[in-house]
Write an enzyme that holds these catalytic residues in place. Structure first.
Site, short mmCIF file in Angstrom:
data_model
loop_
_atom_site.label_atom_id
_atom_site.label_comp_id
_atom_site.label_asym_id
_atom_site.label_seq_id
_atom_site.Cartn_x
_atom_site.Cartn_y
_atom_site.Cartn_z
CE LYS A 246 -1.71 3.06 2.45
NZ LYS A 246 -1.75 4.19 1.51
N GLY B 76 6.79 5.85 7.79
CA GLY B 76 5.92 7.02 7.75
C GLY B 76 6.07 7.83 9.04
CB SER B 77 3.93 10.39 10.46
OG SER B 77 2.70 9.71 10.61
CD GLU C 268 13.48 2.16 9.93
OE1 GLU C 268 13.76 3.27 10.45
OE2 GLU C 268 14.07 1.11 10.22
CB CYS D 248 13.19 9.80 7.73
SG CYS D 248 13.63 8.46 6.66
CD GLN E 229 5.85 18.37 4.95
OE1 GLN E 229 5.28 17.33 5.22
NE2 GLN E 229 6.60 19.02 5.84
#
Ligand code: ADP
Length: 475
Positions: A172, A225-226, A247, A281, A328
């Site tokens: 996904k 992701g977040s 992560e 990141c 963002q």
């Protein structure tokens, strides 16, 4: 406009709902309409994967090798075209886009080889006449949930090891940049990946991602992701007994010591903080600089950041592409305002008029490590410059964070470089290099709030994508 469907059980399936994939360099440019999987599609994908798991996990390593090798070769041969697509949908510069596609190809080729290198152990038992075998097997059907900032490399570094070791996959991707994931699905299919082994379910996090995480037929979830989403996923995986790998964010420190080579330090900080629009990141978001070099470093960095060419990702003169979307950009601007309120002198950070979401790189001078602008992940082209007295204070400041992904130091002293390598609390350490920019054949991941579970990439990826079986065998 071209419509892109999901891939379930080897078939392209239509959905009632879809979303436009918009170019952040020029919001008038729509790349295509991408399907949004409803929960029924996710359920069908999981059923299809489970159906073929036995056959796939029992297939010959050479068979899996050849599919991954062919996938890597096709991605490599199409790198210019796929790089353009990547830059068009995500906004990183064309050089970065082509570079990322090349990386994805290399990852598939590396894991093609890994199919043949899945070693185990044979040990003597404590009992005479008994052998002990420790072997690795595929876990089952894995759900892979990926972000928009590396739309081909991150799917590649999850999909390739998952398939190499015999797992079935439901991918996904992020809704903001699903185009490259669709191309991976198409290339895998063309490369002979059997129906149901790899399934693509594009869609929203709240619907498609959530169903994947909650589905009882999924054995493991790998997520990038977040932080809040990661935590939510970890809790749900614990409740449903799934293996999980996360992560998440970073607030990566780059220490610049008095004895640093100035040119190396400015280049590393400029690259680490601002390239890929700071949307990595591993970006250097805290530049921790010792007393004697601070003022001249700040002057040179600010000057160099001011000269960076911000523009359309597909324009070869651009060094920094647009921010990925309006949300963002607004987040970045709110942190620019916050840094000012907190007492920083801000250079840059302005929005540039244009057909996309352009923002100048921002340097927050006079920052300290207690400021929110220096503690919270921004995920934009913003870097705090923190003045410290000496190496000891630099190390203490570098470690004073809830994150621990990457950490860098610029110094000509072997003593400080080695001390930093041993004592900084991060998963990756960069010496005289930007905090971002990693290899694909060695472990990737962090400590503390940045990561959870085993490392990704390289042979270490097997820690997540395989499960160990111990056999006792009497002669
Ligand atoms: P980002 O800020 O990078 O968009 P997110 O954590 O929101 O970070 O998204 C990363 C990935 O997780 C995306 O593919 C997104 O659709 C997915 N996602 C978001 N929320 C959920 C959720 N509740 N459950 C599962 N997946 C989710």
């Amino acid at each position: 406009m071209k419509h892109y469907s999901n891939l379930v059980a080897g078939e392209w399936v239509e959905e009632a709902d879809s979303v436009e994939n918009i170019n952040p360099s020029n919001t008038q440019d729509v790349i295509g309409k991408y399907a949004r999987a409803d929960t029924r599609t996710v359920d069908q994908a999981v059923a299809a994967a489970r159906n073929v798991f036995g056959e796939w996990s029992g297939s010959s390593p050479q068979f899996r090798h050849d599919i991954l090798e062919a996938t890597g070769a096709t991605i490599m041969s199409r790198r210019e075209e796929l790089g353009r697509l990547l830059s068009r949908e995500e906004g990183k510069t064309l050089a970065e886009g082509v570079g990322e596609v090349t990386r994805a190809a290399q990852i598939f080729k590396f894991f093609a080889g890994e199919t043949l290198r899945l070693a185990g152990d044979v040990l003597p038992s404590v009992r005479a006449g008994v052998d002990v075998l420790v072997e690795r097997e595929a876990i089952g059907t894995v759900g892979l949930i990926t972000p928009w900032n590396f739309p081909i490399a991150i799917p590649a570094w999850k999909v390739a090891p998952a398939l190499a070791y015999g797992n079935c996959v439901i991918l996904k991707p992020a809704e903001l940049a699903p185009g490259c994931a669709w191309e991976i699905a198409n290339i895998l299919l063309q490369s002979g990946c059997p129906a149901g082994v790899f399934n693509l379910v594009m869609g929203s996090g709240r619907q498609t991602g959530k169903r994947l995480v909650e589905h009882p037929g999924i054995d493991a979830i790998s997520f990038t992701g977040s932080v809040p989403t990661g935590h939510e996923i970890a809790v749900k995986c614990a409740e449903t007994g799934k293996r999980v790998q996360l992560e998440m964010g970073g607030k990566n420190p780059m220490v610049v010591l008095d004895d640093a080579d100035m040119e190396v330090a400015v280049d590393a900080c400029l690259n680490g903080a601002f390239f890929s629009t700071g949307q990595r990141c591993t970006a250097s978001s805290r530049l921790i600089v010792t007393e004697s070099i601070h003022d001249s470093f700040l002057e040179k960095l600010t000057l160099a950041a001011g000269k960076l060419v911000v523009g359309d990702a597909l324009d070869s003169s651009s060094q920094i592409g647009p921010v990925v979307d309006r949300t963002q950009l607004e987040q970045n601007l709110s942190y620019v305002a916050l840094a000012r309120e907190e007492g920083c002198t801000v250079t840059g950070g302005e929005v540039i008029d244009g057909p996309g979401f352009y923002q100048r790189p921002a340097v927050f001078a006079g920052a300290n490590n207690q400021m929110r602008s220096a503690r919270e992940e921004i995920f934009g082209p913003c870097a705090s410059v923190i003045r410290v007295a000496d190496y000891d204070e630099a190390l203490q400041t570098a470690n004073d964070t809830e994150f621990g992904l990457s950490a860098g130091i610029c110094t000509r002293s072997l003593k400080f470089a080695n001390h930093f390598r041993r004592n900084v609390k991060s998963g990756m350490v960069m010496i005289n290099l930007p905090t971002a920019g990693v290899d694909y054949h060695v472990p990737f991941g962090g400590r503390k709030g940045s990561s959870y579970g085993p490392r990704e990439q390289g042979a270490y990826a097997r820690e997540f994508y395989t499960i160990v079986k111990t056999t006792y065998q009497a002669a």
